[in-house]
Design a protein around this motif. Structure first.
Motif, PDB file in Angstrom:
ATOM      1  N   TYR A   1       0.876  -1.426   0.388  1.00 58.34           N
ATOM      2  CA  TYR A   1      -0.173   0.068  -0.012  1.00 58.34           C
ATOM      3  C   TYR A   1       0.967   1.290  -0.129  1.00 58.34           C
ATOM      4  CZ  TYR A   1       0.874   0.065   4.877  1.00 58.34           C
ATOM      5  OH  TYR A   1       1.539   0.271   6.242  1.00 58.34           O
ATOM      6  N   LEU A   2       0.129   2.159  -0.304  1.00 57.58           N
ATOM      7  CA  LEU A   2       0.828   3.697  -0.189  1.00 57.58           C
ATOM      8  C   LEU A   2       0.582   4.802   0.646  1.00 57.58           C
ATOM      9  CD1 LEU A   2       0.349   5.071  -4.346  1.00 57.58           C
ATOM     10  CD2 LEU A   2       2.686   3.715  -2.597  1.00 57.58           C
ATOM     11  N   VAL A   3       1.634   4.777   1.524  1.00 60.75           N
ATOM     12  CA  VAL A   3       1.880   6.477   2.239  1.00 60.75           C
ATOM     13  C   VAL A   3       1.661   8.043   1.663  1.00 60.75           C
ATOM     14  CG1 VAL A   3       0.848   5.060   4.536  1.00 60.75           C
ATOM     15  CG2 VAL A   3       3.309   6.095   3.809  1.00 60.75           C
ATOM     16  N   TYR A   4       1.560   8.534   2.191  1.00 60.29           N
ATOM     17  CA  TYR A   4       1.614   9.895   1.640  1.00 60.29           C
ATOM     18  C   TYR A   4       2.139  11.175   2.638  1.00 60.29           C
ATOM     19  CZ  TYR A   4      -1.446   7.879  -2.213  1.00 60.29           C
ATOM     20  OH  TYR A   4      -1.820   7.214  -2.897  1.00 60.29           O
ATOM     21  N   GLN A   5       3.331  11.374   2.396  1.00 56.46           N
ATOM     22  CA  GLN A   5       3.639  12.684   3.434  1.00 56.46           C
ATOM     23  C   GLN A   5       3.616  13.727   2.559  1.00 56.46           C
ATOM     24  OE1 GLN A   5       8.173  12.199   3.957  1.00 56.46           O
ATOM     25  NE2 GLN A   5       7.204  12.857   6.420  1.00 56.46           N
ATOM     26  N   PRO A   6       3.467  14.437   3.995  1.00 56.34           N
ATOM     27  CA  PRO A   6       2.907  16.605   2.499  1.00 56.34           C
ATOM     28  C   PRO A   6       4.527  17.175   2.469  1.00 56.34           C
ATOM     29  CG  PRO A   6       1.117  15.767   4.693  1.00 56.34           C
ATOM     30  CD  PRO A   6       2.604  14.851   4.061  1.00 56.34           C
ATOM     31  N   LYS A   7       4.484  17.822   1.670  1.00 52.03           N
ATOM     32  CA  LYS A   7       5.413  18.716   1.033  1.00 52.03           C
ATOM     33  C   LYS A   7       4.727  20.230   1.284  1.00 52.03           C
ATOM     34  CE  LYS A   7       6.934  17.049  -2.748  1.00 52.03           C
ATOM     35  NZ  LYS A   7       7.762  17.151  -4.181  1.00 52.03           N
TER      36      LYS A   7
ATOM     37  N   ASP B   1       5.367  24.410   1.569  1.00 50.96           N
ATOM     38  CA  ASP B   1       6.165  25.368   1.683  1.00 50.96           C
ATOM     39  C   ASP B   1       6.676  25.724   2.792  1.00 50.96           C
ATOM     40  OD1 ASP B   1       6.383  28.687   1.644  1.00 50.96           O
ATOM     41  OD2 ASP B   1       5.452  28.007  -1.060  1.00 50.96           O
ATOM     42  N   ILE B   2       8.167  26.061   2.389  1.00 52.99           N
ATOM     43  CA  ILE B   2       8.754  26.931   3.771  1.00 52.99           C
ATOM     44  C   ILE B   2       8.252  28.377   4.303  1.00 52.99           C
ATOM     45  CG2 ILE B   2      10.683  27.966   2.875  1.00 52.99           C
ATOM     46  CD1 ILE B   2      12.826  26.853   5.392  1.00 52.99           C
ATOM     47  N   LYS B   3       7.394  28.966   3.530  1.00 55.10           N
ATOM     48  CA  LYS B   3       7.540  30.290   3.832  1.00 55.10           C
ATOM     49  C   LYS B   3       5.744  29.842   4.426  1.00 55.10           C
ATOM     50  CE  LYS B   3      10.288  32.555   0.890  1.00 55.10           C
ATOM     51  NZ  LYS B   3      10.543  33.372  -0.605  1.00 55.10           N
ATOM     52  N   THR B   4       5.367  30.385   3.874  1.00 53.31           N
ATOM     53  CA  THR B   4       3.390  29.494   4.169  1.00 53.31           C
ATOM     54  C   THR B   4       3.075  28.902   5.009  1.00 53.31           C
ATOM     55  OG1 THR B   4       2.636  28.634   2.077  1.00 53.31           O
ATOM     56  CG2 THR B   4       3.059  31.132   1.445  1.00 53.31           C
ATOM     57  N   LYS B   5       3.497  27.401   5.060  1.00 47.23           N
ATOM     58  CA  LYS B   5       3.597  26.581   5.682  1.00 47.23           C
ATOM     59  C   LYS B   5       2.122  25.786   5.197  1.00 47.23           C
ATOM     60  CE  LYS B   5       6.299  26.678  10.111  1.00 47.23           C
ATOM     61  NZ  LYS B   5       6.799  26.932  12.062  1.00 47.23           N
ATOM     62  N   ARG B   6       2.554  26.168   3.941  1.00 47.14           N
ATOM     63  CA  ARG B   6       1.395  25.688   3.428  1.00 47.14           C
ATOM     64  C   ARG B   6       1.308  24.252   2.749  1.00 47.14           C
ATOM     65  NH1 ARG B   6      -1.736  28.074   6.221  1.00 47.14           N
ATOM     66  NH2 ARG B   6      -1.881  26.302   7.280  1.00 47.14           N
ATOM     67  N   ILE B   7       0.242  22.926   2.198  1.00 50.00           N
ATOM     68  CA  ILE B   7       1.358  21.933   1.797  1.00 50.00           C
ATOM     69  C   ILE B   7       0.415  22.047  -0.399  1.00 50.00           C
ATOM     70  CG2 ILE B   7       0.030  19.255   1.284  1.00 50.00           C
ATOM     71  CD1 ILE B   7      -1.176  19.487   3.594  1.00 50.00           C
ATOM     72  N   LEU B   8       2.227  21.544  -0.648  1.00 53.62           N
ATOM     73  CA  LEU B   8       1.891  21.796  -1.659  1.00 53.62           C
ATOM     74  C   LEU B   8       1.643  20.734  -2.904  1.00 53.62           C
ATOM     75  CD1 LEU B   8       5.377  24.347  -2.108  1.00 53.62           C
ATOM     76  CD2 LEU B   8       2.046  25.156  -2.511  1.00 53.62           C
ATOM     77  N   GLY B   9       2.080  19.884  -1.599  1.00 55.97           N
ATOM     78  CA  GLY B   9       1.984  18.142  -2.132  1.00 55.97           C
ATOM     79  C   GLY B   9       2.409  17.118  -1.840  1.00 55.97           C
ATOM     80  N   VAL B  10       2.477  15.656  -2.309  1.00 57.57           N
ATOM     81  CA  VAL B  10       2.845  14.718  -1.517  1.00 57.57           C
ATOM     82  C   VAL B  10       3.685  13.893  -2.235  1.00 57.57           C
ATOM     83  CG1 VAL B  10       0.317  15.133   0.048  1.00 57.57           C
ATOM     84  CG2 VAL B  10       1.066  13.759  -2.564  1.00 57.57           C
ATOM     85  N   GLU B  11       4.950  13.337  -1.392  1.00 50.37           N
ATOM     86  CA  GLU B  11       5.403  12.455  -1.466  1.00 50.37           C
ATOM     87  C   GLU B  11       4.951  10.934  -1.688  1.00 50.37           C
ATOM     88  OE1 GLU B  11      10.031  10.308  -1.181  1.00 50.37           O
ATOM     89  OE2 GLU B  11       9.321  11.551  -0.175  1.00 50.37           O
ATOM     90  N   ALA B  12       4.768   9.757  -2.816  1.00 51.35           N
ATOM     91  CA  ALA B  12       4.255   8.415  -2.263  1.00 51.35           C
ATOM     92  C   ALA B  12       4.676   7.192  -1.746  1.00 51.35           C
ATOM     93  CB  ALA B  12       3.069   8.257  -3.595  1.00 51.35           C
ATOM     94  N   LEU B  13       4.868   6.694  -0.313  1.00 55.70           N
ATOM     95  CA  LEU B  13       5.945   6.172   0.259  1.00 55.70           C
ATOM     96  C   LEU B  13       5.203   4.163   0.203  1.00 55.70           C
ATOM     97  CD1 LEU B  13       6.752   8.421   2.292  1.00 55.70           C
ATOM     98  CD2 LEU B  13       8.350   8.214   1.183  1.00 55.70           C
ATOM     99  N   LEU B  14       5.525   3.514  -0.266  1.00 53.60           N
ATOM    100  CA  LEU B  14       6.232   2.350  -0.225  1.00 53.60           C
ATOM    101  C   LEU B  14       5.614   1.693   1.245  1.00 53.60           C
ATOM    102  CD1 LEU B  14       4.237   0.251  -2.560  1.00 53.60           C
ATOM    103  CD2 LEU B  14       6.771  -0.802  -3.059  1.00 53.60           C
ATOM    104  N   ARG B  15       4.610   0.813   1.369  1.00 49.72           N
ATOM    105  CA  ARG B  15       4.724   0.364   2.454  1.00 49.72           C
ATOM    106  C   ARG B  15       3.834  -1.338   2.320  1.00 49.72           C
ATOM    107  NH1 ARG B  15       7.465   4.386   3.166  1.00 49.72           N
ATOM    108  NH2 ARG B  15       7.352   5.330   5.367  1.00 49.72           N
ATOM    109  N   TRP B  16       4.958  -2.096   3.006  1.00 50.40           N
ATOM    110  CA  TRP B  16       4.710  -3.795   2.656  1.00 50.40           C
ATOM    111  C   TRP B  16       4.010  -4.176   4.669  1.00 50.40           C
ATOM    112  CZ3 TRP B  16       7.858  -8.070   1.931  1.00 50.40           C
ATOM    113  CH2 TRP B  16       7.524  -9.321   1.858  1.00 50.40           C
TER     114      TRP B  16
END
Length: 437
Positions: A190-196, A198-213
């Motif tokens: 399955y996938l989990v998602y870690q938010p990325k 913006d360092i100035k606004t601290k708003r989420i710009l995207g996510v990184e999909a990471l594989l888990r088992w």
């Protein structure tokens, strides 16, 4: 019946008999028997490309060099194929086995001249010891074979001694390989998602999909353990294909819920880059309906620098689809700056190894600062991974880093939890807009 017809060496039958005799004598004299198990690196490639006749000539030449490398009274045998063994008797100290193993490796340094051609081949060597590792021939052979495979995994052309830890590793390797095949079939990945952020606004710009088992029999398996195995066995292509489809479908569903300014990053492996990655991406985007601009592919610098000319070609084709490309773990590989400017990339990701100690280690701080400056001079985006403290975040912000991800802001989340995080972030963002107005 006792000798190999090609090389004239003792065959498996005579080898077994001599090993048993050596163990019996060593038991009486309380000495050590060292068993060396050799496998020729990439012999199959030589055999297939140059013909079996040349392969046979090479095996005969190898047999000759091995006999010249050992002491009188020791035994070199050919078990079959490109597998050879050496029985060292009367070993007083472990150093003696090391010296012979080094001598064998040295014997292969000069190329073999066969039919007017210079052929270079090297051995991977595993070593087991009586009575240190085992007190019977069957176990000694098994353990030497295990150690040999460990030598191959470390880059070939070296020797490794057997240890109990190594045997446990080998057993675990077999279990994981069998389990991973079932994991693909039984949808255990399955996938989990870690938010990325913006360092100035601290708003989420995207996510990184990471594989888990999470295996029902083996429990939770770390990606550090199973992803290299998937690479090694070739299963990474099927897993990677699934991960791209899953990530695109998940993000497309979030876009439909109104989070259409969010992107998703997916990690690619070296094998995937060599496979038909273009059509995989095209199909995933078409089926999910996700715009190409919302997909980012992450590749390690060592991966693309393995064959930079081919990488430039493939990355240019991927870039032409409209997606973005990031170099992951930047600073830990062996990038050539001349190629870096040729790669059609958008983002450099600062490896967590540098971020972890940027407050305590001036060298890590300097490297991180230099990467940020380099990226910006090339008009690239910079993302720092593994941000876990406010001090790290403050440093990165001061140095001009663009985006951050790490446990300080959010750990990797399930799709359900990530949607909650996105919803919360959007509410806070809207509240900020209202307050500004």
């Amino acid at each position: 019946a006792n000798f190999d017809p090609l090389t004239g060496l003792p065959n498996r039958t005579l080898f077994q008999d001599r090993l048993n005799q050596a163990i019996t004598k060593a038991h009486r004299s309380k000495s050590i028997v060292a068993l060396l198990f050799l496998d020729l690196d990439r012999f199959k490639h030589i055999n297939d490309s140059m013909g079996h006749h040349v392969g046979d000539l090479l095996l005969k030449a190898v047999a000759s060099r091995l006999q010249n490398a050992i002491r009188d009274g020791d035994t070199v045998a050919r078990l079959g194929g490109d597998e050879f063994t050496i029985i060292l008797e009367g070993v007083a100290k472990l150093k003696a086995a090391t010296i012979i193993a080094e001598k064998v490796l040295k014997a292969f340094k000069a190329p073999f001249l066969l039919e007017g051609k210079n052929i270079t081949v090297s051995p991977s060597i595993g070593i087991s010891l009586f009575p240190n590792d085992a007190d019977d021939s069957t176990s000694l052979i098994k353990y030497a074979d295990t150690a040999m495979y460990h030598a191959k995994s470390l880059g070939r052309n070296n020797f490794q001694f057997y240890t109990e830890e190594l045997n446990q590793y080998a057993t675990r390797h077999v279990e994981l390989e069998a389990g991973l095949k079932e994991a693909i079939q039984n949808n255990e990945l399955y996938l989990v998602y870690q938010p990325k952020y913006d360092i100035k606004t601290k708003r989420i710009l995207g996510v990184e999909a990471l594989l888990r088992w999470n295996s029902p029999t083996l429990g939770f398996i770390s990606p550090v353990e199973f992803i290299p195995l998937a690479e090694e066995t070739g299963m990474i292509n099927a897993i990677g294909h699934w991960a791209i489809d899953e990530a695109c479908n998940q993000l497309a569903s979030w876009h439909q819920l109104g989070f259409d300014d969010i992107s998703v990053a997916v990690n690619l492996s070296a094998r995937q880059l060599k496979a038909d990655i273009i059509s995989t991406i095209e199909v995933a985007l078409a089926v999910s309906g996700l715009p190409a601009s919302a997909l980012e592919l992450e590749l390690t610098e060592s991966m693309i620098m393995g064959n930079p000319q081919d990488s430039v070609k493939v990355l240019s084709q991927l870039k032409a689809l409209g997606l973005t490309i990031a170099i992951d773990d930047f600073g830990t590989g062996y990038s050539s700056l001349s190629y870096l400017k040729r790669f059609p990339i958008d983002t450099l990701k600062v490896d967590r190894e540098f971020v972890r100690d940027i407050i305590e280690d001036p060298d890590d701080a300097a490297i991180t600062s230099a990467i940020i400056t380099l990226a910006h001079s090339l008009e690239l985006n910079v993302v720092a991974e593994g941000v876990e403290t406010q001090q790290q975040l403050d440093f990165l912000k001061y140095e001009g880093c663009d985006q951050v991800q790490g446990f300080l802001l959010s750990k990797p989340l399930t799709a359900e939890d990530c949607l909650e995080k996105l919803t919360q972030d959007k509410l806070e963002k809207n509240a900020d807009i209202v307050s500004e107005q």
